[in-house]
Write an enzyme that holds these catalytic residues in place. Structure first.
Site, PDB file in Angstrom:
ATOM      1  N   GLY A  35      23.222  11.208 -30.201  1.00 53.10           N
ATOM      2  CA  GLY A  35      23.497  10.103 -29.292  1.00 53.10           C
ATOM      3  C   GLY A  35      22.778  10.275 -27.965  1.00 53.10           C
TER       4      GLY A  35
ATOM      5  CB  SER B  27      17.378  14.669 -29.765  1.00 58.65           C
ATOM      6  OG  SER B  27      18.471  15.062 -28.979  1.00 58.65           O
TER       7      SER B  27
ATOM      8  NE  ARG C 298      15.337  12.670 -17.580  1.00 59.09           N
ATOM      9  CZ  ARG C 298      16.070  12.962 -18.655  1.00 59.09           C
ATOM     10  NH1 ARG C 298      17.366  13.141 -18.537  1.00 59.09           N
ATOM     11  NH2 ARG C 298      15.504  13.073 -19.849  1.00 59.09           N
TER      12      ARG C 298
ATOM     13  CD  GLU D 247      15.921   9.575 -14.535  1.00 56.79           C
ATOM     14  OE1 GLU D 247      16.744   9.656 -15.440  1.00 56.79           O
ATOM     15  OE2 GLU D 247      14.689   9.638 -14.721  1.00 56.79           O
TER      16      GLU D 247
ATOM     17  N   GLY E 128      13.787   6.178 -17.248  1.00 62.36           N
ATOM     18  CA  GLY E 128      14.247   6.456 -18.609  1.00 62.36           C
ATOM     19  C   GLY E 128      13.415   5.783 -19.680  1.00 62.36           C
ATOM     20  CD  GLU E 129       8.006   2.925 -20.147  1.00 57.25           C
ATOM     21  OE1 GLU E 129       7.111   2.465 -20.868  1.00 57.25           O
ATOM     22  OE2 GLU E 129       8.083   2.700 -18.931  1.00 57.25           O
ATOM     23  NE  ARG E 130       9.556  11.939 -22.923  1.00 59.73           N
ATOM     24  CZ  ARG E 130      10.529  12.733 -23.360  1.00 59.73           C
ATOM     25  NH1 ARG E 130      11.664  12.821 -22.696  1.00 59.73           N
ATOM     26  NH2 ARG E 130      10.374  13.435 -24.465  1.00 59.73           N
ATOM     27  NE  ARG E 131      16.268   9.087 -20.236  1.00 55.06           N
ATOM     28  CZ  ARG E 131      16.734   8.991 -18.987  1.00 55.06           C
ATOM     29  NH1 ARG E 131      18.027   8.813 -18.780  1.00 55.06           N
ATOM     30  NH2 ARG E 131      15.916   9.070 -17.966  1.00 55.06           N
TER      31      ARG E 131
ATOM     32  CD  GLN F 232      20.061  11.899 -17.220  1.00 56.29           C
ATOM     33  OE1 GLN F 232      19.757  12.976 -17.700  1.00 56.29           O
ATOM     34  NE2 GLN F 232      19.746  11.571 -15.980  1.00 56.29           N
TER      35      GLN F 232
END
Length: 280
Positions: free
Chosen positions: A70, A65, A125, A121, A90-93, A73
């Protein structure tokens, strides 16, 4: 009765806004979140980050994705000095960017307690499963001495919700592992019901029934109360017969010579049934 002076109140509000510090270029508040692009190598992961399980298929989907559309977030980071940063959320990102071989990632520089920020956070989410949330809440209580009410305020939940969630930490490790790896479809409410059962053996038995499709703990308990009586009675009778045979068959060699073919056939059938019972 005199009406409130709305014009005067608005003027007071506007005056307060005008006295707040502004950014010289954009006219925004000085504490407006700062968006930056940072080299991945300058960001250190958070060892206490709430999310513990990273499903490989979900990570592949996220990376695809991000590659196609892009990053929608940015991650959250905190400055640690010397041009370095600590990953807050945001560790997955972050991992998806590593998978894609990207050198940089967009991030928002934030301040405050990193544990609280990471938890909030993820909660907002809906990124945490029930057990991960329970572990994160327990860590905050231990580290900062928060009450359940204070934890509820941090994540926007009631004290009762926090209390039941914290109870999930009492689940046996076997249930936690299986839930995290292959049974995350089991609802939080079902996990909470199992967690409030005091006997670990009963917890594990209920978990097996829930996995088998009972759906709720109430249904599993109802089934347990309805069926085992006859099954247990039959099994007890069978083992009483086995014990009697063992006591009477003291001299196997002597009995063997007197067995006829019909008796041998009966013993073979009994052996087959015992093997089937043992799963052998």
């Amino acid at each position: 009765m005199a009406k409130p002076d709305k014009t005067r109140n608005f003027g007071m509000f506007r005056g307060a806004m005008e006295t707040q510090a502004k950014d010289a270029l954009f006219g925004t508040s000085v504490d407006f979140p700062k968006l930056v692009e940072i080299d991945l190598g300058r960001i250190a992961r958070n060892p206490d980050q709430p999310r513990k399980h990273f499903d490989p298929d979900e990570m592949e989907a996220l990376a695809e994705s991000i590659q196609r559309y892009g990053l929608k977030q940015p991650i959250l980071v905190q400055e640690t000095g010397g041009g370095s940063f600590a990953l807050v959320a945001g560790e997955r990102r972050y991992r998806a960017h590593e998978m894609l071989g990207k050198d940089t990632i967009f991030a928002i520089i934030t301040s405050g307690d990193s544990d609280e920020l990471a938890l909030v956070e993820n909660v907002q989410r809906v990124d945490l499963d029930a057990v991960e949330l329970a572990m994160a809440l327990a860590r905050l209580m231990e580290r900062h001495g928060y009450t359940q009410e204070e934890l509820g305020s941090i994540i926007g939940k009631s004290q009762s919700y926090v209390s039941h969630t914290l109870r999930l930490n009492a689940l046996p490790d076997a249930i936690k592992r299986e839930y995290a790896t292959s049974h995350r479809d089991v609802s939080r409410s079902v996990l909470v019901e199992i967690a409030w059962v005091k006997d670990e053996a009963e917890q594990l038995a209920l978990w097996q029934r829930v996995k088998a499709g009972e759906g709720t703990v109430k249904a599993a308990r109802t089934r347990k109360a309805r069926t085992p009586a006859s099954e247990t009675s039959a099994l007890a009778t069978f083992f009483n017969a086995v014990r009697l045979i063992r006591r009477q068959a003291t001299d196997v060699e002597a009995h063997r010579s007197r067995l006829d073919e019909e008796q041998r056939a009966e013993l073979r059938e009994l052996r087959r049934q015992i093997d089937e019972l043992l799963g052998e």
